[in-house]
Design an enzyme around this catalytic site. Sequence first.
Site, mmCIF file in Angstrom:
data_model
loop_
_atom_site.group_PDB
_atom_site.id
_atom_site.type_symbol
_atom_site.label_atom_id
_atom_site.label_comp_id
_atom_site.label_asym_id
_atom_site.label_seq_id
_atom_site.Cartn_x
_atom_site.Cartn_y
_atom_site.Cartn_z
ATOM 1 N N GLU A 281 128.087 -49.235 3.517
ATOM 2 C CA GLU A 281 126.936 -48.505 4.055
ATOM 3 C C GLU A 281 127.322 -47.463 5.101
ATOM 4 O OE1 GLU A 281 127.120 -51.775 3.655
ATOM 5 O OE2 GLU A 281 125.302 -52.513 2.652
ATOM 6 N N MET B 246 146.966 -39.768 17.944
ATOM 7 C CA MET B 246 146.468 -39.303 19.232
ATOM 8 C C MET B 246 146.721 -40.341 20.317
ATOM 9 S SD MET B 246 145.268 -36.744 20.814
ATOM 10 C CE MET B 246 144.233 -35.561 19.961
ATOM 11 N N LYS C 17 110.224 -56.397 2.990
ATOM 12 C CA LYS C 17 110.246 -56.516 1.532
ATOM 13 C C LYS C 17 108.850 -56.703 0.936
ATOM 14 C CE LYS C 17 112.630 -58.995 -2.163
ATOM 15 N NZ LYS C 17 113.643 -60.012 -2.497
ATOM 16 N N PHE D 200 117.284 -65.201 6.150
ATOM 17 C CA PHE D 200 118.524 -64.730 5.537
ATOM 18 C C PHE D 200 118.588 -63.200 5.582
ATOM 19 C CE2 PHE D 200 120.811 -63.323 1.639
ATOM 20 C CZ PHE D 200 122.079 -63.713 2.048
ATOM 21 N N GLN D 201 119.694 -62.698 6.014
ATOM 22 C CA GLN D 201 119.932 -61.247 6.171
ATOM 23 C C GLN D 201 118.875 -60.576 7.039
ATOM 24 O OE1 GLN D 201 120.783 -59.561 2.206
ATOM 25 N NE2 GLN D 201 122.955 -59.982 2.561
#
Lengths: 169, 580
Positions: free
Chosen positions: B52, B484, B164, B114-115
């Site tokens: 993502e 760097m 949802k 969940f999630q």
Amino acid sequence: MNVAEPDYRYHTLVVTVENKSGVLARVAGLFARRGFNIESLAVAPTDDDRFSRLTIVVDLESAPLDQVVKQLDKLVNVVEIRELHPGSAVERELMIVTVEAEPDRRDELVEQLDRAGGKVLSVGADRMMLSLVGPPKRIDEFENLLRPFGIVELQRTGRVALAVLDEDA
Amino acid sequence: MTTTPMDGGQALIRALENEGVDLLFGLPGGAILPVYDPLIDSSIRHVLVRHEQGAGHMASGYAHATGRPGVLMVTSGPGATNAVTALCDAHLDSVPMVCITGQVPVGAIGTDAFQECDTTGITMSVTKHNFLVTEAQDIPRVVKEAFHIATTGRPGPVLVDIPKDIVDPGNPASAMEWSDDIEMDLPGYNPDTGVDKADIAAAADLIRSAERPVLYVGGGILKARAAEALRQLAELTGIHVVTTLMARGAFPDSHDLCLGMPGMHGNFTAVTAMQEADLLVALGARFDDRVTGRLDGFAPDARIVHVDIDSAELGKVRRADVAIRGDCRVAIEALVAELQADGLGDADRVAWRSRVSGWQERFPLVYEAWVPGQALKPQYVIERLRDLSPDDTIVASGVGQHQMWASQYWNFDHPYTWINSGGLGTMGYAIPAAIGAKAGMPDRMVWAIDGDGCFQMTAQELVTATVEGFPIKVALLNNSYLGMVRQWQEMFYDERYSEVFLSKDVPDYKMWAQSMGCEAMRVDDPDEIDAAITKANEIDDRPVVIDFRVMAEEKVYPMVPSGATNSDLVVPPLQADQPR
């Protein structure tokens, strides 16, 4: 709580916000991540139920007022910000306090209370619950006055404020 | 007004279509699953990413290259948290993006489902604004508001969190009535872009009397589509221009008045001209610490004109003598009109111009010549890439030494050809950002200039590039180090190298790239550079990765050490004896 002296270190912002969930978290989060210190904060609905009003006393040692106002203004849910200079605002705060009050000291306590313009809310066997509404400085003074009696519990609301009315308006 | 019954998922897709969204970068999961069904029937093309964060940087690259908002869609919980880095990156660089996240059903919010994660809470400080939608009926309005906020005023990322149940056709809560008449409700959002005439007049007066003026140009010029206006202002007044890391390309590098990039790794002339100026006209720039160096020693004699659309930037870092809140293009056009009407003044800038050209002669960007036996010079690789690729090539970069060399040695003559992570400094930005740019500008050549540390953070998106058909090219400047950090340890930590060596042999980048469907080459010899680049530029049916083996010891110069003022700029050893 150590309340501000009415000097220029503290400014009062009256902030109208949309009455939506999470708005207080946005304001508090902004102050936290930008390092602005809040001296006191009061939140309540307004006469229009779409909006709430926050009265925020800002400690200007932590950040310039200009930055605080501009950053607040960037929050999408902030609708209006009024900055009240010390001296141009009417400020009030409510304190409720429970103090030790053995029967032999009650007269003395009530006399002080009357002089300050407070009220007795409840009386117990050896304690009294009092309230006082007033400018924050007077609340401070009264709190100091009560200390020798023995403060059991104390709650202050933080200040709310509106601008002084313009005589010409 | 007629309405059409539909479910929230359909409404979401339709609302995105209404905003003109043609590309959506994302990855489905449980909570966002119902929205992926109506997507099948939509005109919107979905690009399936492998992580993502990649979707977020692709949306960012797309937005940089096209000027249109980039859109990503991910699921709840880890989908959302993986996108946080990309949101923060876009927030700091003011990139217009809209991020749709799935959320657990309204009734499950707050139960540690969940999630589940507190997506709006987590992203509050890394977005311009975010929304949690709890009613299907609100979806079209909130989507419209999200795009409006993302693209107006100072642009930025906006997140819309969608539970949802309000998009799931199997749930009654998803029922809604679509109406084309969508009214926004944003009483606290007023992105005013006008400018105050008196401020413009005051700015013009300062410009007229300045003997050592510099136009200090930031990324706001690009956001305001103000490159042409800027050119008019510069040419009308003859004032030199510095373009910050976020503004490379906003003014042509090949223009006589262009001094290039200022800041920590800016070139000597750009840094010193700002430092010695008596007037800085800051246009869409925010006095970032990487530009100013130690603030109390920055441009000590300069008066400041500061134009920014975000009033909170005015006076945030450096007090402005004239602060102009407004859109850069509007402000510059007003300034040009004012100067044309009332004259340019008669300040004598002859001596200043000769000082500037003297610095340019004595302190060009240089690096030491390659000696046989050495690995490649990274600067030389970039110069060859620049000279062998089309003039309007889009360059995306990661973060670190390769980013600074790319900014220094590329020749940016067109706006929107340089895409990088300036504010957040997000390693791994290059590859997904390049993919997003290619997706938005399919006819343009897109090179990602990347380091080996960066490459390993987001290389999996080359799979996306291959599968989805985005033939980007990656120049991997591979020095086996976090370069760097290694440079700082060499210069400031007595050459004590702590956790900066990656590996000389692992991974095998050529094999890795090939396994992801890319054409891949490895170049060790300077004589092979041109042939490899030419071959890469001829390939347009798949991504290309060239593993350039470059010197680990090479450092980025000039450099303002951390905590030093810009007057203490460290020049490369080759120029150490030059009189300043």
